[in-house]
Scaffold this motif. Structure first.
Motif, PDB file in Angstrom:
ATOM      1  N   SER A  14       0.805  -1.222   0.000  1.00 22.80           N
ATOM      2  CA  SER A  14       0.000   0.000   0.000  1.00 22.80           C
ATOM      3  C   SER A  14       0.836   1.270   0.000  1.00 22.80           C
ATOM      4  O   SER A  14       0.413   2.286  -0.542  1.00 22.80           O
ATOM      5  N   SER A  15       2.061   1.211   0.567  1.00 20.53           N
ATOM      6  CA  SER A  15       2.875   2.430   0.546  1.00 20.53           C
ATOM      7  C   SER A  15       3.266   2.786  -0.883  1.00 20.53           C
ATOM      8  O   SER A  15       3.250   3.958  -1.274  1.00 20.53           O
ATOM      9  N   ILE A  16       3.578   1.762  -1.685  1.00 21.72           N
ATOM     10  CA  ILE A  16       3.937   2.020  -3.087  1.00 21.72           C
ATOM     11  C   ILE A  16       2.708   2.445  -3.877  1.00 21.72           C
ATOM     12  O   ILE A  16       2.769   3.379  -4.680  1.00 21.72           O
ATOM     13  N   ALA A  17       1.572   1.782  -3.599  1.00 20.23           N
ATOM     14  CA  ALA A  17       0.327   2.147  -4.280  1.00 20.23           C
ATOM     15  C   ALA A  17      -0.020   3.613  -4.027  1.00 20.23           C
ATOM     16  O   ALA A  17      -0.371   4.347  -4.956  1.00 20.23           O
ATOM     17  N   SER A  18       0.127   4.060  -2.773  1.00 14.72           N
ATOM     18  CA  SER A  18      -0.246   5.458  -2.518  1.00 14.72           C
ATOM     19  C   SER A  18       0.801   6.427  -3.055  1.00 14.72           C
ATOM     20  O   SER A  18       0.453   7.530  -3.493  1.00 14.72           O
ATOM     21  N   SER A  82       8.037  -3.609 -12.099  1.00 15.46           N
ATOM     22  CA  SER A  82       8.665  -4.842 -11.665  1.00 15.46           C
ATOM     23  C   SER A  82       9.836  -4.580 -10.754  1.00 15.46           C
ATOM     24  O   SER A  82      10.679  -3.735 -11.014  1.00 15.46           O
ATOM     25  N   ALA A  83       9.873  -5.312  -9.658  1.00 20.16           N
ATOM     26  CA  ALA A  83      11.029  -5.241  -8.765  1.00 20.16           C
ATOM     27  C   ALA A  83      12.065  -6.222  -9.269  1.00 20.16           C
ATOM     28  O   ALA A  83      13.203  -6.204  -8.874  1.00 20.16           O
ATOM     29  N   LYS A 104      11.496  -0.980 -10.361  1.00 19.03           N
ATOM     30  CA  LYS A 104      11.650  -0.364  -9.033  1.00 19.03           C
ATOM     31  C   LYS A 104      13.120  -0.349  -8.660  1.00 19.03           C
ATOM     32  O   LYS A 104      13.801  -1.339  -8.914  1.00 19.03           O
ATOM     33  N   PRO A 105      13.648   0.660  -8.026  1.00 18.35           N
ATOM     34  CA  PRO A 105      12.965   1.915  -7.698  1.00 18.35           C
ATOM     35  C   PRO A 105      13.001   2.875  -8.880  1.00 18.35           C
ATOM     36  O   PRO A 105      13.958   2.870  -9.642  1.00 18.35           O
ATOM     37  N   PHE A 106      11.951   3.647  -9.043  1.00 18.41           N
ATOM     38  CA  PHE A 106      11.895   4.577 -10.177  1.00 18.41           C
ATOM     39  C   PHE A 106      11.537   5.968  -9.676  1.00 18.41           C
ATOM     40  O   PHE A 106      11.036   6.129  -8.571  1.00 18.41           O
ATOM     41  N   GLY A 107      11.796   6.943 -10.499  1.00 15.57           N
ATOM     42  CA  GLY A 107      11.492   8.327 -10.139  1.00 15.57           C
ATOM     43  C   GLY A 107      10.188   8.775 -10.777  1.00 15.57           C
ATOM     44  O   GLY A 107       9.653   8.111 -11.667  1.00 15.57           O
ATOM     45  N   THR A 108       9.705   9.925 -10.309  1.00 22.40           N
ATOM     46  CA  THR A 108       8.451  10.489 -10.803  1.00 22.40           C
ATOM     47  C   THR A 108       8.474  10.729 -12.304  1.00 22.40           C
ATOM     48  O   THR A 108       7.540  10.356 -13.011  1.00 22.40           O
ATOM     49  N   SER A 109       9.554  11.324 -12.797  1.00 21.93           N
ATOM     50  CA  SER A 109       9.561  11.697 -14.209  1.00 21.93           C
ATOM     51  C   SER A 109       9.587  10.459 -15.099  1.00 21.93           C
ATOM     52  O   SER A 109       8.954  10.431 -16.151  1.00 21.93           O
ATOM     53  N   GLU A 110      10.280   9.432 -14.632  1.00 20.88           N
ATOM     54  CA  GLU A 110      10.323   8.186 -15.400  1.00 20.88           C
ATOM     55  C   GLU A 110       8.934   7.561 -15.465  1.00 20.88           C
ATOM     56  O   GLU A 110       8.469   7.144 -16.535  1.00 20.88           O
ATOM     57  N   LEU A 111       8.261   7.512 -14.339  1.00 25.44           N
ATOM     58  CA  LEU A 111       6.913   6.935 -14.298  1.00 25.44           C
ATOM     59  C   LEU A 111       5.975   7.710 -15.227  1.00 25.44           C
ATOM     60  O   LEU A 111       5.246   7.126 -16.030  1.00 25.44           O
ATOM     61  N   MET A 112       6.005   9.037 -15.131  1.00 23.42           N
ATOM     62  CA  MET A 112       5.101   9.839 -15.949  1.00 23.42           C
ATOM     63  C   MET A 112       5.424   9.712 -17.435  1.00 23.42           C
ATOM     64  O   MET A 112       4.525   9.675 -18.265  1.00 23.42           O
ATOM     65  N   ALA A 113       6.703   9.623 -17.761  1.00 26.56           N
ATOM     66  CA  ALA A 113       7.089   9.465 -19.166  1.00 26.56           C
ATOM     67  C   ALA A 113       6.525   8.156 -19.722  1.00 26.56           C
ATOM     68  O   ALA A 113       5.974   8.123 -20.827  1.00 26.56           O
TER      69      ALA A 113
END
Ligand code: CA
Length: 234
Positions: A14-18, A82-83, A104-113
């Motif tokens: 849940s911490s990753i989900a949030s 994927s971890a 994982k671990p990834f940053g915000t900009s990578e996720l949004m891209a």
């Protein structure tokens, strides 16, 4: 308000989900979460999200199963989280129909891209078979689909036909990983077999021609053990 795009986050921790949900909401998306495979599948069928961010390691179901089940009836963009660092899992997820992956671990900009690229490609599907005209630009690089040439800072990079085809293919999916198999099949046909060697040789030549420093490419990146990814367009 025109309605926000809805992203389903499938993640049992849940911490990753949030964390992911917060990033999405901060970037103007609506986020929904599911903590297991069954819950995810029913959320997909009942809420029709615009994209899914899917953790492969779920307690009740292998994420791969969800990809296969959804792909039987939908082209909904799926970005796998994927971890696992094993390249084979990434390739397997892509083969099963995932659009892309993020490790994982990834940053915000990578996720949004990744999300934006996956969403964009569903709206411009047609992909390779689509009209080959106009240009693609990223940084100083231009792919001219009419002239079938690639230019760097306005200079013709003098790519061979095969090199051009590889760059042109990657540019049409800029921002998104293409596996070695997909590229090879697209270039040399379904009978081409899984030998990456010719592709690697071509890529080395391409990099010599288009990159300032072929060892630290800025246009075409290697996804180790998986394939290549072209930098997003300007
Ligand atoms: Ca997990």
């Amino acid at each position: 308000m025109a309605g926000k795009q809805k992203i389903l986050v499938v993640e049992d921790e849940s911490s990753i989900a949030s964390f992911i949900s917060a990033i999405l909401e901060a970037n103007g998306f609506e986020a929904m979460t599911a903590h297991g495979g069954r819950e995810a599948y029913s959320a997909i069928t009942s809420h029709c999200p615009d994209a899914v961010i899917l953790d492969l390691g779920l307690p009740d179901m292998d994420g791969m199963k969800i990809i296969r089940a959804v792909r039987e009836w939908s082209t909904l963009p799926i970005v796998v989280v994927s971890a696992r660092t094993h390249e084979r899992d990434k390739v397997e997820a892509l083969d099963a129909g995932a659009d892309d992956y993020i490790t994982k671990p990834f940053g915000t900009s990578e996720l949004m891209a990744r999300i934006r690229t996956a969403l964009r490609h569903t709206h411009t599907s047609g992909g390779v078979a689509g009209g080959d005209s106009g240009t693609f630009r990223t940084g100083e690089l231009t792919v001219d689909y009419d002239k079938r040439r690639v230019f760097v800072s306005g200079e013709d990079a003098h790519l061979t036909q095969n090199e051009y085809k590889i760059v042109s293919l990657l540019s049409k999916f800029a921002g998104r990983v293409l596996t070695y198999d997909v590229i090879i099949r697209e270039l040399w046909g379904p009978g081409a077999g899984g030998d990456n060697q010719i592709l690697r040789v071509n890529m080395a030549n391409i990099r010599r021609k288009i990159e300032k420093n072929p060892a630290a490419p800025e246009y075409i990146f290697t996804e180790v053990g998986v394939g290549y990814r072209m930098r997003e367009g300007n």
